[in-house]
Scaffold this motif. Structure first.
Motif, PDB file in Angstrom:
ATOM      1  N   GLU A 145      26.670 -15.893 109.875  1.00 42.59           N
ATOM      2  CA  GLU A 145      26.670 -15.994 111.336  1.00 42.59           C
ATOM      3  C   GLU A 145      26.293 -14.651 111.972  1.00 42.59           C
ATOM      4  N   ILE A 146      26.822 -13.558 111.432  1.00 44.33           N
ATOM      5  CA  ILE A 146      26.499 -12.220 111.935  1.00 44.33           C
ATOM      6  C   ILE A 146      25.006 -11.929 111.774  1.00 44.33           C
ATOM      7  N   LEU A 147      24.457 -12.325 110.626  1.00 43.27           N
ATOM      8  CA  LEU A 147      23.027 -12.119 110.384  1.00 43.27           C
ATOM      9  C   LEU A 147      22.174 -12.970 111.322  1.00 43.27           C
ATOM     10  N   ASP A 148      22.561 -14.228 111.489  1.00 44.86           N
ATOM     11  CA  ASP A 148      21.788 -15.134 112.340  1.00 44.86           C
ATOM     12  C   ASP A 148      21.776 -14.673 113.798  1.00 44.86           C
ATOM     13  N   LYS A 149      22.867 -14.050 114.231  1.00 39.55           N
ATOM     14  CA  LYS A 149      22.936 -13.522 115.602  1.00 39.55           C
ATOM     15  C   LYS A 149      22.267 -12.154 115.732  1.00 39.55           C
ATOM     16  N   GLN A 150      21.721 -11.659 114.617  1.00 37.17           N
ATOM     17  CA  GLN A 150      21.021 -10.373 114.560  1.00 37.17           C
ATOM     18  C   GLN A 150      21.898  -9.207 115.017  1.00 37.17           C
ATOM     19  N   MET A 151      23.195  -9.311 114.700  1.00 36.99           N
ATOM     20  CA  MET A 151      24.116  -8.249 115.071  1.00 36.99           C
ATOM     21  C   MET A 151      23.890  -6.987 114.247  1.00 36.99           C
ATOM     22  N   LEU A 152      23.260  -7.113 113.081  1.00 35.18           N
ATOM     23  CA  LEU A 152      22.946  -5.946 112.253  1.00 35.18           C
ATOM     24  C   LEU A 152      21.558  -5.401 112.552  1.00 35.18           C
ATOM     25  N   GLY A 153      20.842  -6.026 113.456  1.00 37.68           N
ATOM     26  CA  GLY A 153      19.466  -5.633 113.712  1.00 37.68           C
ATOM     27  C   GLY A 153      18.552  -6.182 112.632  1.00 37.68           C
ATOM     28  N   LYS A 154      17.379  -5.630 112.531  1.00 30.91           N
ATOM     29  CA  LYS A 154      16.410  -6.102 111.538  1.00 30.91           C
ATOM     30  C   LYS A 154      16.941  -5.868 110.133  1.00 30.91           C
ATOM     31  N   LEU A 155      16.851  -6.894 109.286  1.00 30.00           N
ATOM     32  CA  LEU A 155      17.350  -6.798 107.918  1.00 30.00           C
ATOM     33  C   LEU A 155      16.550  -5.772 107.113  1.00 30.00           C
ATOM     34  N   ILE A 156      17.282  -4.891 106.433  1.00 27.33           N
ATOM     35  CA  ILE A 156      16.659  -3.893 105.557  1.00 27.33           C
ATOM     36  C   ILE A 156      16.808  -4.310 104.095  1.00 27.33           C
ATOM     37  N   SER A 157      18.056  -4.563 103.692  1.00 31.09           N
ATOM     38  CA  SER A 157      18.260  -4.866 102.271  1.00 31.09           C
ATOM     39  C   SER A 157      19.544  -5.649 102.036  1.00 31.09           C
ATOM     40  N   ILE A 158      19.533  -6.390 100.923  1.00 33.83           N
ATOM     41  CA  ILE A 158      20.721  -7.082 100.418  1.00 33.83           C
ATOM     42  C   ILE A 158      20.862  -6.704  98.945  1.00 33.83           C
ATOM     43  N   VAL A 159      22.044  -6.241  98.568  1.00 29.73           N
ATOM     44  CA  VAL A 159      22.327  -5.880  97.172  1.00 29.73           C
ATOM     45  C   VAL A 159      23.554  -6.653  96.717  1.00 29.73           C
ATOM     46  N   ILE A 160      23.432  -7.358  95.590  1.00 28.45           N
ATOM     47  CA  ILE A 160      24.553  -8.137  95.059  1.00 28.45           C
ATOM     48  C   ILE A 160      24.660  -7.881  93.557  1.00 28.45           C
ATOM     49  N   THR A 161      25.883  -7.692  93.068  1.00 22.21           N
ATOM     50  CA  THR A 161      26.105  -7.490  91.636  1.00 22.21           C
ATOM     51  C   THR A 161      27.157  -8.467  91.126  1.00 22.21           C
ATOM     52  N   PHE A 162      26.956  -8.937  89.887  1.00 31.72           N
ATOM     53  CA  PHE A 162      27.864  -9.921  89.280  1.00 31.72           C
ATOM     54  C   PHE A 162      27.872  -9.652  87.779  1.00 31.72           C
ATOM     55  N   ASN A 163      28.852  -8.879  87.322  1.00 31.24           N
ATOM     56  CA  ASN A 163      28.929  -8.470  85.922  1.00 31.24           C
ATOM     57  C   ASN A 163      30.278  -8.855  85.333  1.00 31.24           C
ATOM     58  N   ILE A 164      30.244  -9.541  84.197  1.00 26.50           N
ATOM     59  CA  ILE A 164      31.465  -9.985  83.537  1.00 26.50           C
ATOM     60  C   ILE A 164      31.364  -9.706  82.042  1.00 26.50           C
ATOM     61  N   GLU A 165      32.461  -9.890  81.331  1.00 30.07           N
ATOM     62  CA  GLU A 165      32.467  -9.787  79.875  1.00 30.07           C
ATOM     63  C   GLU A 165      32.525 -11.200  79.303  1.00 30.07           C
ATOM     64  N   LEU A 166      31.457 -11.607  78.618  1.00 29.84           N
ATOM     65  CA  LEU A 166      31.397 -12.923  77.977  1.00 29.84           C
ATOM     66  C   LEU A 166      30.725 -12.757  76.614  1.00 29.84           C
ATOM     67  N   PRO A 167      31.502 -12.414  75.581  1.00 31.67           N
ATOM     68  CA  PRO A 167      30.923 -12.181  74.263  1.00 31.67           C
ATOM     69  C   PRO A 167      30.368 -13.478  73.663  1.00 31.67           C
ATOM     70  N   PRO A 168      29.419 -13.356  72.739  1.00 29.88           N
ATOM     71  CA  PRO A 168      28.908 -14.548  72.050  1.00 29.88           C
ATOM     72  C   PRO A 168      30.015 -15.239  71.267  1.00 29.88           C
ATOM     73  N   GLY A 169      29.841 -16.525  71.100  1.00 29.94           N
ATOM     74  CA  GLY A 169      30.807 -17.322  70.353  1.00 29.94           C
ATOM     75  C   GLY A 169      30.299 -18.748  70.313  1.00 29.94           C
ATOM     76  N   GLU A 170      31.213 -19.696  70.498  1.00 30.82           N
ATOM     77  CA  GLU A 170      30.820 -21.103  70.518  1.00 30.82           C
ATOM     78  C   GLU A 170      30.279 -21.532  71.863  1.00 30.82           C
ATOM     79  N   ASN A 171      30.351 -20.660  72.857  1.00 31.90           N
ATOM     80  CA  ASN A 171      29.915 -20.994  74.207  1.00 31.90           C
ATOM     81  C   ASN A 171      28.431 -21.379  74.226  1.00 31.90           C
ATOM     82  N   PHE A 172      28.124 -22.523  74.860  1.00 28.16           N
ATOM     83  CA  PHE A 172      26.738 -23.010  74.890  1.00 28.16           C
ATOM     84  C   PHE A 172      25.803 -22.051  75.622  1.00 28.16           C
ATOM     85  N   ARG A 173      26.341 -21.146  76.447  1.00 26.62           N
ATOM     86  CA  ARG A 173      25.496 -20.237  77.223  1.00 26.62           C
ATOM     87  C   ARG A 173      24.688 -19.293  76.339  1.00 26.62           C
TER      88      ARG A 173
END
Length: 335
Positions: A145-173
């Motif tokens: 909503e804040i972005l849509d109302k342009q309260m931050l002004g012109k968008l410069i950048s978006i940075v997102i990080t998602f890091n977890i520990e998931l060792p190999p095993g029987e997991n299908f991933r």
């Protein structure tokens, strides 16, 4: 000429759950009783003992190890929480059986599969959504909503990080055949969805994929640089190899910035939205709540009121095309 299929008005969402892994057991199934107009009717697993165990644990009336018989039970909606390689066949069969569908991410193994799934759901007149839970949290909605109302002004950048520990095993991933890929397909797909939600359509994506710690068939790390159609840039990184990490969202505009902490990868801490606006003091807001529950309430409304899905099959298709583009631009991984 397209024939419009008329379906009876649904008064209650009667769920069938296909795929009874840890996420279904620990997250999806416990969430349904909190929805007053939803009920659990049937569960399915290829493993009969697993299906029986889950049905008893959650007092679900019916369990099946035959998917076709499962679809014939008294359900009008299906949650597909099976491994990625099963999504294609199970979504198509559910659509042909006239069931509304919520599918786990990523939508499929390939964009060609995803396109067929989207097309069949449209032809059958069934709702088709993807389980991207982060964008439905109230703090993410407020940031949008804040972005849509342009309260931050012109968008410069978006940075997102998602890091977890998931060792190999029987997991299908960690099986290329079953998952289609590693950290990018499992975690990066969430971040691509958030990038599109906050920044709009993406017109270019490039980056890196690697096996920094765990040598297997799939990537344990991926990063991407991207460009938004309406201006501004994005960066994200994901990994299966980080025991400790500050996972967060940071959005910078010409005249302000915001960040969201604890929304991604932190279950025990309430998410926190920080807002910096030009000429104003820094403000912070916390909101505790189950992300999946927020999404399921939206899905329930869509199924009951015949409303558009907040996160649609089309979103899943676009997401898959972007992941494939990134994978094509990265060097082949050494297994």
């Amino acid at each position: 000429m397209m024939i419009k299929i008329r379906r009876p008005v649904i008064k209650k969402v009667k769920w069938g759950v296909a795929g009874l892994g840890r996420y279904s057991e620990n997250n999806f199934l416990p969430s349904i009783p909190y929805l007053t107009r939803s009920t659990l009717v049937s569960v399915f697993s290829h493993d009969e003992q697993r299906a029986k165990f889950i049905s008893e644990k959650f007092s679900v009336p019916n369990y099946f190890f035959d998917y076709d018989e499962f679809l014939k039970s008294d359900i009008n909606a299906v949650y597909i929480g099976s491994k990625n390689s099963d999504h294609y066949e199970q979504v198509i069969k559910a659509a042909k059986a006239g069931k509304n569908i919520l599918c786990e991410k990523p939508i499929a193994l390939t964009s060609s599969q995803a396109q067929e799934m989207v097309d069949i759901c449209k032809r059958q007149g069934v709702k088709f959504g993807i389980n991207y839970v982060h964008r439905l949290h109230p703090l993410a909605v407020k940031a949008k909503e804040i972005l849509d109302k342009q309260m931050l002004g012109k968008l410069i950048s978006i940075v997102i990080t998602f890091n977890i520990e998931l060792p190999p095993g029987e997991n299908f991933r960690y099986s290329k055949e079953k998952s289609g890929g590693g950290a990018l397909r499992d975690l990066g797909t969430h971040l691509i969805d958030l990038m599109r939600y906050f920044g709009g359509e993406i017109i270019d994506i490039t980056g890196h994929m690697d096996q920094i710690i765990y040598k297997s068939e799939v990537d344990d790390f991926a990063s991407a640089n991207l460009k938004f159609q309406n201006g501004g840039y994005g960066y994200f990184n994901v990994s299966f190899n980080s025991r400790l990490a500050f996972n967060k969202i940071e959005i910078v505009g010409h005249s302000g910035a915001l960040s969201i902490e604890n929304l991604i990868g932190r279950k025990k801490h309430p998410p926190k939205l920080n807002i910096l606006l030009e000429g104003d003091m820094r403000k912070s807001f916390r909101k505790r709540g189950n992300k999946l529950h927020f999404l399921l309430r939206s899905v329930q409304r869509s199924f009951l009121n015949n409303e558009p899905m907040a996160v649609s099959g089309e979103d899943g298709l676009i997401n898959m095309k972007l992941m494939e583009e990134l994978e094509r631009k990265c060097l082949p991984l050494k297994s």
